[in-house]
Design a protein around this motif. Structure first.
Motif, PDB file in Angstrom:
ATOM      1  N   ARG A  67       0.865  -1.174   0.000  1.00 26.67           N
ATOM      2  CA  ARG A  67       0.000   0.000   0.000  1.00 26.67           C
ATOM      3  C   ARG A  67       0.907   1.231   0.000  1.00 26.67           C
ATOM      4  O   ARG A  67       1.899   1.263   0.730  1.00 26.67           O
ATOM      5  N   ILE A  68       0.569   2.212  -0.825  1.00 28.51           N
ATOM      6  CA  ILE A  68       1.294   3.469  -0.793  1.00 28.51           C
ATOM      7  C   ILE A  68       0.789   4.239   0.417  1.00 28.51           C
ATOM      8  O   ILE A  68      -0.407   4.506   0.552  1.00 28.51           O
ATOM      9  N   TYR A  72      -3.462  10.364   5.944  1.00 22.11           N
ATOM     10  CA  TYR A  72      -4.750  10.433   6.620  1.00 22.11           C
ATOM     11  C   TYR A  72      -5.238   9.061   7.063  1.00 22.11           C
ATOM     12  O   TYR A  72      -5.593   8.854   8.213  1.00 22.11           O
ATOM     13  N   THR A  73      -5.274   8.095   6.135  1.00 23.47           N
ATOM     14  CA  THR A  73      -5.848   6.804   6.499  1.00 23.47           C
ATOM     15  C   THR A  73      -4.890   5.965   7.336  1.00 23.47           C
ATOM     16  O   THR A  73      -5.323   5.226   8.214  1.00 23.47           O
ATOM     17  N   SER A  85      -4.476  -1.391   5.473  1.00 22.85           N
ATOM     18  CA  SER A  85      -3.630  -0.340   4.899  1.00 22.85           C
ATOM     19  C   SER A  85      -2.144  -0.604   5.090  1.00 22.85           C
ATOM     20  O   SER A  85      -1.315   0.215   4.685  1.00 22.85           O
ATOM     21  N   CYS A  86      -1.806  -1.726   5.697  1.00 22.45           N
ATOM     22  CA  CYS A  86      -0.403  -2.018   6.019  1.00 22.45           C
ATOM     23  C   CYS A  86       0.410  -2.286   4.754  1.00 22.45           C
ATOM     24  O   CYS A  86      -0.036  -3.009   3.857  1.00 22.45           O
ATOM     25  N   PRO A  87       1.594  -1.699   4.633  1.00 25.56           N
ATOM     26  CA  PRO A  87       2.479  -2.040   3.510  1.00 25.56           C
ATOM     27  C   PRO A  87       2.804  -3.535   3.507  1.00 25.56           C
ATOM     28  O   PRO A  87       2.647  -4.216   4.529  1.00 25.56           O
ATOM     29  N   PRO A 333      -6.586   0.562  -3.135  1.00 21.45           N
ATOM     30  CA  PRO A 333      -5.450   0.579  -4.066  1.00 21.45           C
ATOM     31  C   PRO A 333      -4.276  -0.277  -3.617  1.00 21.45           C
ATOM     32  O   PRO A 333      -3.929  -0.311  -2.436  1.00 21.45           O
ATOM     33  N   HIS A 334      -3.701  -0.977  -4.576  1.00 28.20           N
ATOM     34  CA  HIS A 334      -2.412  -1.649  -4.378  1.00 28.20           C
ATOM     35  C   HIS A 334      -1.311  -0.613  -4.641  1.00 28.20           C
ATOM     36  O   HIS A 334      -1.589   0.527  -4.999  1.00 28.20           O
TER      37      HIS A 334
END
Length: 483
Positions: A67-68, A72-73, A85-87, A333-334
Motif C-alpha cells: 500500500r502506498i 490520513y488513512t 492499509s499495512c504495507p 489501491p495496491h
C-alpha cells in the motif's frame, strides 16, 4: 527501459468526476487495459482486464501487494496500525495468519450453526416487517444488523436484537463517520503537496475525532471480553492472547478488530442490498430460482449448506450478483515500491495501482451483454469464488474480492453468508418492486445507476415488498408447529 506508461494518459484528479469507475472504464476503451494518469504528485496505474490483473497482481504479487502510505488513512485515522492499509512487509506477513484465523475456512466450519441461526433470524425480521409495511421498505438495515450480529457473536459472544438497539445505531453512526473520514476528498494534500502549507485544522480534528470514537467503541467490547469471568473463547480473546504473548500490542488489537468489523459487515450487507434490488427488477430470474428451490428443498425446511451442489441456479445467481452489482467498484489501491516493466512499458516505483473491478465486470468481451442480470452465464461453474480467485485469471467468476496477495481475508465467510442469505430469501419470499407505477402500469424499475460511492458502494434507497411464498414460511421460521 521501456517507454513510460505515463505517456499513454496525462490527467488531473478533477477530470475523474463523481463516477470514477465509469471514467476509468471509458478511458480504458481508448487507452487500453492498462494506462497511467497523473493525480497531482501521485501516479496511478489503472488495470481494466482480467489478463493484466492476473499477470501483475497475481503472478507478480510480491511486487504489487503493498500500500502506498496515506497520511490520513494510515497515520491519522488508524495510527499506522491497520492491517488493510499495512504495507507489504514483515508486519503484514505476521498479521495475515491471525486475520485468516479469525475469518477463514476453519472459523466458518466451526460456526456453521451460528450462521444458520442468524440468517434464520434475519428472515424472521423481514417477515415481521413485511406484515407491517404494505408499501415496502429499504432492507439495508436488516442486512447490516444480521452481518453485524455474525461478527459480534464471533468476536465477543454478543448479539443485538433490533435495528433500533442503541448498540446497532451507535455502530452504524461510527462506521459511517469512519468511512467519511477516509474518503478521497480528505486527502487532497497527498495529491497536491502545496496544500500541506494550508493546514485544514477542522478536517484534521474531524478525522481524529472519528478515530477516537472508533477506538472507544471497540475498547468497550475488548473490556467486556477481558472482564468475562467464564473466559469464553472468541476472536477478541484470541487477539488478547496474542498480546499476552508479545506478538500484538494494545492498539494492534483495536485496529485488527476494526478491520474485522469492517470486512465482516459492510460488504456482505451491501451485496445483499444490491442483489435484492436486482431481483426486484428481474422477476423472471426469481421464478427460475423459486422453481429450483421447490424441486430440491420443498416447503418443509430451509436450504442447508449441504444443498449447494443441488441448487446450481442459486449459486450462479450469487456469482452474477457479485459481478453485475458488486459492492466494490475500485477496491483498496495496491502499490508498487520498485520499477517494473510490462509489455514494453515502464511502471515507475511508488505508483498507486487501481483494480477497476467495475470495468472488468462490464467488459463485453468477457461477459456477453454485461448490463443484463443473467445468472445463466455462471451455470456449470461449480468452484467457489475463493478457489477461482487463486487459480487462472481466465477462469475467475468475478473480481469483487480483489486479487493477488491482498485478496479479501473474509472471502470464505462472505461466500457462506451470501449462500445462506440468498437461498433463505428466495425460499421464503417473492421480492416485489414497491416503486411508484410508471405509464405502463408497472412499477418503475429500481435505478441501479444511482449509488452512494465510497470504499463500499451502495444503491440509493429503494422500496421492496417481501411476500411470503407459501403457508409454511412462518411455521418453519418461527417453529409454530411440526411440518
Amino acid at each position: 527501459m521501456g517507454e513510460s506508461i505515463s505517456k499513454k494518459k496525462t490527467s488531473h484528479i478533477f477530470q475523474i468526476g463523481r463516477e470514477p469507475h465509469k471514467t476509468f472504464t471509458e478511458w480504458a476503451r481508448s487507452l487500453g487495459d492498462i494506462y497511467g494518469i497523473n493525480m497531482g504528485q501521485q501516479y496511478w496505474i489503472i488495470l481494466t482486464s482480467d489478463k493484466v490483473v492476473g499477470e501483475l497482481l497475481q503472478k507478480r504479487g510480491g511486487k504489487y501487494s503493498t500500500r502506498i502510505k496515506s497520511y490520513y488513512t494510515y497515520d491519522l485515522l488508524t495510527r499506522g496500525k491497520s492491517y488493510v492499509s499495512c504495507p507489504y512487509n514483515e508486519r503484514f506477513k505476521m498479521l495475515t495468519p491471525i486475520m485468516h484465523g479469525a475469518l477463514g475456512q476453519r472459523t466458518v466450519r466451526e460456526n456453521s450453526k451460528l450462521l444458520d441461526d442468524e440468517f434464520r433470524i434475519l428472515m424472521q425480521n423481514l417477515c415481521k416487517d413485511s406484515t407491517n409495511a404494505k408499501d415496502g421498505f429499504y432492507p439495508k438495515y436488516h442486512f447490516q444488523l444480521a452481518s453485524l450480529n455474525v461478527i459480534t457473536l464471533l468476536c465477543l459472544n454478543k448479539r443485538t436484537e433490533s435495528v433500533n438497539d442503541p448498540f446497532y445505531t451507535n455502530f452504524e453512526t461510527i462506521v459511517e463517520e469512519h468511512l467519511e473520514a477516509a474518503k478521497i476528498t480528505n486527502k487532497l494534500s497527498e495529491f497536491f503537496p502545496i496544500l500541506k502549507f494550508v493546514p485544514n485544522h477542522s478536517l484534521r480534528n474531524k478525522i481524529i475525532e472519528s478515530r477516537i470514537k472508533m477506538e472507544a467503541f471497540l475498547g468497550k467490547l475488548i473490556k467486556e471480553v477481558e472482564d468475562d469471568e467464564e473466559k469464553k473463547p472468541c476472536i477478541i480473546r484470541t487477539l488478547l492472547n496474542k498480546k499476552d504473548e508479545g506478538i500484538l500490542d494494545e492498539l494492534d488489537v483495536v485496529f485488527l478488530l476494526d478491520n474485522i468489523f469492517s470486512a465482516g459487515t459492510d460488504t456482505i450487507s451491501a451485496s445483499l442490498t444490491w442483489i435484492v434490488a436486482a431481483l426486484a427488477n428481474n422477476p423472471e430470474v426469481q421464478s427460475k430460482a423459486h422453481q429450483e428451490l421447490d424441486q430440491v428443498i420443498g416447503h418443509s425446511r430451509l436450504p442447508e449448506v449441504s444443498d449447494e451442489p443441488n441448487i446450481p441456479y442459486i449459486r450462479a445467481m450469487i456469482k452474477e450478483g457479485q459481478r453485475y452489482c458488486a459492492p466494490i467498484y475500485l477496491g483498496i489501491p495496491h502499490g508498487i515500491e520498485e520499477d517494473d516493466e510490462y509489455n514494453g512499458y515502464h511502471i515507475p516505483a511508488n505508483s498507486v495501482v487501481i483494480l477497476n473491478q467495475y470495468g472488468i465486470h462490464m467488459d463485453e468481451k468477457r461477459y456477453k451483454n454485461p448490463k443484463e442480470f443473467k445468472p445463466e452465464r455462471f451455470l456449470g461453474v461449480t468452484e467457489s469464488s475463493a478457489a477461482l480467485a487463486n487459480g487462472n485469471y481466465e477462469n475467475r467468476d468475478h473480481f469483487s474480492f480483489g486479487a493477488g496477495r491482498r485478496l479479501c481475508t473474509g472471502i470464505h465467510m462472505a461466500e457462506r453468508e451470501l449462500l445462506l442469505g440468498v437461498s433463505f430469501l428466495l425460499w421464503c419470499f417473492k421480492i416485489e418492486n414497491a416503486s411508484p407505477l410508471g405509464e405502463d402500469g408497472k412499477p418503475i424499475p429500481i435505478d441501479l445507476e444511482k449509488i452512494r460511492f465510497g470504499i463500499t458502494v451502495w444503491p440509493e434507497d429503494y422500496h421492496v415488498r417481501f411476500v411470503k411464498r407459501h403457508d409454511n414460511v412462518e411455521k418453519v421460521l418461527f417453529g409454530l408447529s411440526q411440518i
